[in-house]
Design an enzyme around this catalytic site. Structure first.
Site, PDB file in Angstrom:
ATOM      1  N   ARG A 149       0.820  -1.217   0.000  1.00  0.00           N
ATOM      2  CA  ARG A 149       0.000   0.000   0.000  1.00  0.00           C
ATOM      3  C   ARG A 149       0.851   1.263   0.000  1.00  0.00           C
ATOM      4  O   ARG A 149       0.608   2.194  -0.770  1.00  0.00           O
ATOM      5  CB  ARG A 149      -0.919  -0.004   1.235  1.00  0.00           C
ATOM      6  CG  ARG A 149      -2.048  -1.021   1.184  1.00  0.00           C
ATOM      7  CD  ARG A 149      -2.948  -0.825   2.406  1.00  0.00           C
ATOM      8  NE  ARG A 149      -4.097  -1.709   2.389  1.00  0.00           N
ATOM      9  CZ  ARG A 149      -4.149  -2.881   2.993  1.00  0.00           C
ATOM     10  NH1 ARG A 149      -3.093  -3.315   3.659  1.00  0.00           N
ATOM     11  NH2 ARG A 149      -5.235  -3.625   2.953  1.00  0.00           N
ATOM     12  N   ILE A 150       1.849   1.304   0.878  1.00  0.00           N
ATOM     13  CA  ILE A 150       2.647   2.529   1.004  1.00  0.00           C
ATOM     14  C   ILE A 150       3.525   2.727  -0.225  1.00  0.00           C
ATOM     15  O   ILE A 150       3.603   3.835  -0.769  1.00  0.00           O
ATOM     16  CB  ILE A 150       3.503   2.479   2.281  1.00  0.00           C
ATOM     17  CG1 ILE A 150       2.606   2.432   3.523  1.00  0.00           C
ATOM     18  CG2 ILE A 150       4.433   3.690   2.347  1.00  0.00           C
ATOM     19  CD1 ILE A 150       3.351   2.192   4.821  1.00  0.00           C
ATOM     20  N   ASP A 169       9.606  -6.008  -6.003  1.00  0.00           N
ATOM     21  CA  ASP A 169       8.727  -6.703  -5.065  1.00  0.00           C
ATOM     22  C   ASP A 169       8.273  -7.985  -5.741  1.00  0.00           C
ATOM     23  O   ASP A 169       7.412  -7.953  -6.627  1.00  0.00           O
ATOM     24  CB  ASP A 169       7.508  -5.847  -4.689  1.00  0.00           C
ATOM     25  CG  ASP A 169       6.690  -6.448  -3.548  1.00  0.00           C
ATOM     26  OD1 ASP A 169       6.734  -7.694  -3.395  1.00  0.00           O
ATOM     27  OD2 ASP A 169       6.032  -5.703  -2.815  1.00  0.00           O
ATOM     28  N   CYS A 228      11.478   4.965   5.804  1.00  0.00           N
ATOM     29  CA  CYS A 228      10.374   5.205   6.720  1.00  0.00           C
ATOM     30  C   CYS A 228       9.700   3.880   7.094  1.00  0.00           C
ATOM     31  O   CYS A 228       8.522   3.861   7.479  1.00  0.00           O
ATOM     32  CB  CYS A 228       9.342   6.149   6.105  1.00  0.00           C
ATOM     33  SG  CYS A 228       9.927   7.827   5.856  1.00  0.00           S
ATOM     34  N   ALA A 229      10.424   2.771   6.949  1.00  0.00           N
ATOM     35  CA  ALA A 229       9.839   1.447   7.167  1.00  0.00           C
ATOM     36  C   ALA A 229      10.313   0.847   8.487  1.00  0.00           C
ATOM     37  O   ALA A 229       9.637   0.938   9.509  1.00  0.00           O
ATOM     38  CB  ALA A 229      10.171   0.530   5.990  1.00  0.00           C
ATOM     39  N   ASP A 254      13.700   7.885   9.250  1.00  0.00           N
ATOM     40  CA  ASP A 254      12.651   8.099  10.243  1.00  0.00           C
ATOM     41  C   ASP A 254      12.605   6.962  11.260  1.00  0.00           C
ATOM     42  O   ASP A 254      11.889   7.042  12.249  1.00  0.00           O
ATOM     43  CB  ASP A 254      11.289   8.219   9.537  1.00  0.00           C
ATOM     44  CG  ASP A 254      10.155   8.575  10.486  1.00  0.00           C
ATOM     45  OD1 ASP A 254      10.289   9.584  11.202  1.00  0.00           O
ATOM     46  OD2 ASP A 254       9.155   7.831  10.530  1.00  0.00           O
ATOM     47  N   GLU A 259      15.263   2.695  19.353  1.00  0.00           N
ATOM     48  CA  GLU A 259      14.431   3.885  19.502  1.00  0.00           C
ATOM     49  C   GLU A 259      13.953   3.982  20.953  1.00  0.00           C
ATOM     50  O   GLU A 259      13.592   2.958  21.539  1.00  0.00           O
ATOM     51  CB  GLU A 259      13.230   3.831  18.553  1.00  0.00           C
ATOM     52  CG  GLU A 259      13.628   3.798  17.085  1.00  0.00           C
ATOM     53  CD  GLU A 259      12.427   3.765  16.133  1.00  0.00           C
ATOM     54  OE1 GLU A 259      11.283   3.825  16.637  1.00  0.00           O
ATOM     55  OE2 GLU A 259      12.628   3.672  14.919  1.00  0.00           O
ATOM     56  N   HIS A 277      10.588   8.830  14.091  1.00  0.00           N
ATOM     57  CA  HIS A 277       9.534   7.845  13.786  1.00  0.00           C
ATOM     58  C   HIS A 277       8.151   8.515  13.737  1.00  0.00           C
ATOM     59  O   HIS A 277       7.218   8.147  14.443  1.00  0.00           O
ATOM     60  CB  HIS A 277       9.528   6.730  14.833  1.00  0.00           C
ATOM     61  CG  HIS A 277       8.928   5.449  14.310  1.00  0.00           C
ATOM     62  ND1 HIS A 277       9.311   4.209  14.743  1.00  0.00           N
ATOM     63  CD2 HIS A 277       7.951   5.226  13.378  1.00  0.00           C
ATOM     64  CE1 HIS A 277       8.605   3.271  14.124  1.00  0.00           C
ATOM     65  NE2 HIS A 277       7.781   3.872  13.294  1.00  0.00           N
TER      66      HIS A 277
END
Length: 538
Positions: A149-150, A169, A228-229, A254, A259, A277
């Site tokens: 989706r992203i 993919d 960003c994953a 991100d 973390e 994040h």
């Protein structure tokens, strides 16, 4: 209906439930005697990440029918206990896809135009225009790893900037890529040709450390990398060194290995943008997640419609106990076979034989498909309930056949055939001793091996000395052999004569030892291919 909202939700989320006449909605501030007491007569529980819906809490909720998690991860919910109690567990995957995609594009623009540095110098009273010469996104090549989706949302937005989009993919059908103007290419081509690289895959044994010293070395000089994953997709020190050397033009991150971030090799690098994040942290995304979840819970309670469930809600407790070993076997078989897919997946064929062919097979099918997808996107989005829907969304066809009567000693067998753009692979499995999933065939070669733990799958020429060499190499790397299964291509129509197969189950204490052993095995002349597959313990 009684709905217990154990954690704070948005007013719009609350309004979805309040619109239902006669429903009793309990908000967090109304819980006076503890959550367990409030759940004694509740039909639904809505949580975010703080509340632990463990087996003890569920035991205090005899009427509970559904647990809704406002978000993706369900680590705070005992899904096995919920399944045994017939409780549906739902999450909300994809609700923040636009938010993540927008931040990805924002970071790309920030890298291209040095926006963070421009802001810092202006606040310092400097007019440093000459050092802030940027570049355009127009005409650049964007490589996207992961077209879920992203990834597709990023592709659609990047097209408006005039970028050329290439993607990798193996679990998206070529037609879906074409519809979104994405050219599918091998992963090495992504690294070699991209001006910008963005990662949108889940964390698996195959994707961990995807960006490392080796892959960085073959990337185009000046490439800019956005993540960003998951932080674990990148070997952080290797990327920092490549940025310092000038080979990598910049990065925007991100997510991180640890973390919150306290120490980092990226500190002090002007051309590395860091954010805490926040990719999915928008007002719109958080409200969309809450509203989506409320509607899912409402529709299940009113209509029995299940959406985005992460467990197995459609079986009774007795049915579940009978079919559960085959569900587990199917997922492991899917994970095993997915590693061998030669191209982009187009069709999945499932054949059920024996007793399992006479019962409900939807969940066995979904488990197999979820196992196949697990190597690509992870299980946070693709699960045993939504797998078929996601396959359809990606343009992958599912074909099912049932053969109630079979010959041979195995009472129930599942055969999987994966049809891809570059060929087919097949495998079959059964369950022995009540709960033990066992591999029976691989591409037509008969072989009996456990489908659990760490497996080394070896294709080799059927010549003397190979087995001994395999054992020696594994021993030299302190890897204990738990099981050694062999097969040869005597009766196989798919594998040339003179080819053999070994599936070796090993005990792994350190991942580096297994990696080194695999490298050594690949250097053996009689060995054609080696794959390391981590299926986890039963």
């Amino acid at each position: 209906m009684k709905i217990v909202l154990a954690e704070k939700v948005s007013p719009a989320t609350l309004a979805v439930f309040q619109q239902e006449p006669g429903w009793n909605i309990v908000t967090p501030d109304q819980i006076k005697n503890g959550l367990a007491a409030e759940l004694a007569d509740a039909d639904a529980l809505v949580v975010r990440s703080a509340v632990q819906a463990d087996a003890a809490l569920l035991a205090a909720a005899p009427k509970l029918r559904v647990i809704g998690r406002a978000g993706v991860g369900v680590d705070n919910i005992d899904t096995a206990a919920a399944t045994h109690r017939g409780i549906v567990v739902m999450n909300t995957p994809g609700a923040n896809a636009v938010a993540v995609a927008e931040l990805t594009l924002g970071l790309m623009i920030s890298l291209a135009r040095s926006i963070p540095r421009a802001n810092v110098t202006m606040h310092a009273g400097k007019w440093d225009k000459k050092t802030l010469q940027g570049s355009e996104l127009r005409g650049k090549t964007l490589g996207i790893v992961g077209l879920g989706r992203i990834g597709l949302e990023v592709a659609r937005r990047a097209l408006s900037f005039g970028m050329t989009i290439i993607g990798y993919d193996p679990f998206v059908a070529p037609v879906i890529a074409r519809e979104n103007s994405v050219t599918l290419v091998p992963i090495d081509e992504i690294f070699k040709s991209s001006d910008y690289l963005t990662l949108h895959v889940g964390l698996t044994t195959q994707t961990e450390g995807l960006v490392n010293a080796t892959s960085l070395a073959i990337m185009k000089k000046g490439i800019r990398i956005i993540n960003c994953a998951r932080g674990e997709l990148i070997v952080e020190q290797a990327l920092a060194d490549a940025v310092k050397s000038g080979h990598i033009g910049g990065a925007a991150l991100d997510v991180f290995h640890q973390e919150p971030l306290k120490e980092s090799p990226f500190y002090g690098l002007d051309n590395v943008i860091l954010s805490p994040h926040i990719a999915g942290a928008t007002d719109e995304a958080q409200e969309a997640i809450g509203i989506q979840l409320a509607m899912q819970v409402r529709d299940y309670l009113k209509l029995g419609v299940v959406q985005n469930a992460v467990n197995l809600p459609s079986l009774s407790h007795e049915e579940y106990l009978e079919v559960a070993p085959y569900i587990e076997m199917a997922e492991r078989l899917g994970r095993f076979l997915a590693h061998a897919t030669p191209g982009n997946l187009e069709n999945i064929q499932l054949t059920y034989s024996g007793r399992i062919a006479t019962g409900k097979t939807d969940l066995i099918r979904n488990a197999a498909v979820a196992g196949i997808f697990a190597t690509s996107e992870g299980t946070s989005e693709v699960n045993r309930i939504n797998a078929a829907a996601i396959a359809a969304e990606r343009g992958i066809r599912l074909q099912e056949d049932k053969k109630e009567f079979v010959t041979g000693g195995s009472g129930s067998v599942l055969k999987l055939v994966l049809h891809s753009s570059e060929g087919d692979v097949s495998s079959s499995a059964t369950v022995l001793h009540g709960t033990s999933p066992r591999l029976l065939t691989y591409d037509g070669i008969d072989i009996e091996a456990p489908l659990n733990g760490t497996l080394v799958v070896i294709r080799n020429h059927d010549v003397p000395g190979v087995i001994g060499r395999i054992g020696t190499i594994l021993g030299e790397h302190s890897l204990n052999i738990a099981n050694f299964a062999l097969g040869r291509s005597v009766h196989s129509q798919r594998v040339p004569q003179g080819q053999a197969l070994a599936v070796v189950q090993i005990d792994v204490q350190q991942a580096t030892a297994a990696t080194a052993a695999i490298d050594a095995l690949r250097k053996v002349e009689a060995i054609a291919s080696v794959r390391l597959i981590e299926l986890g313990k039963l």
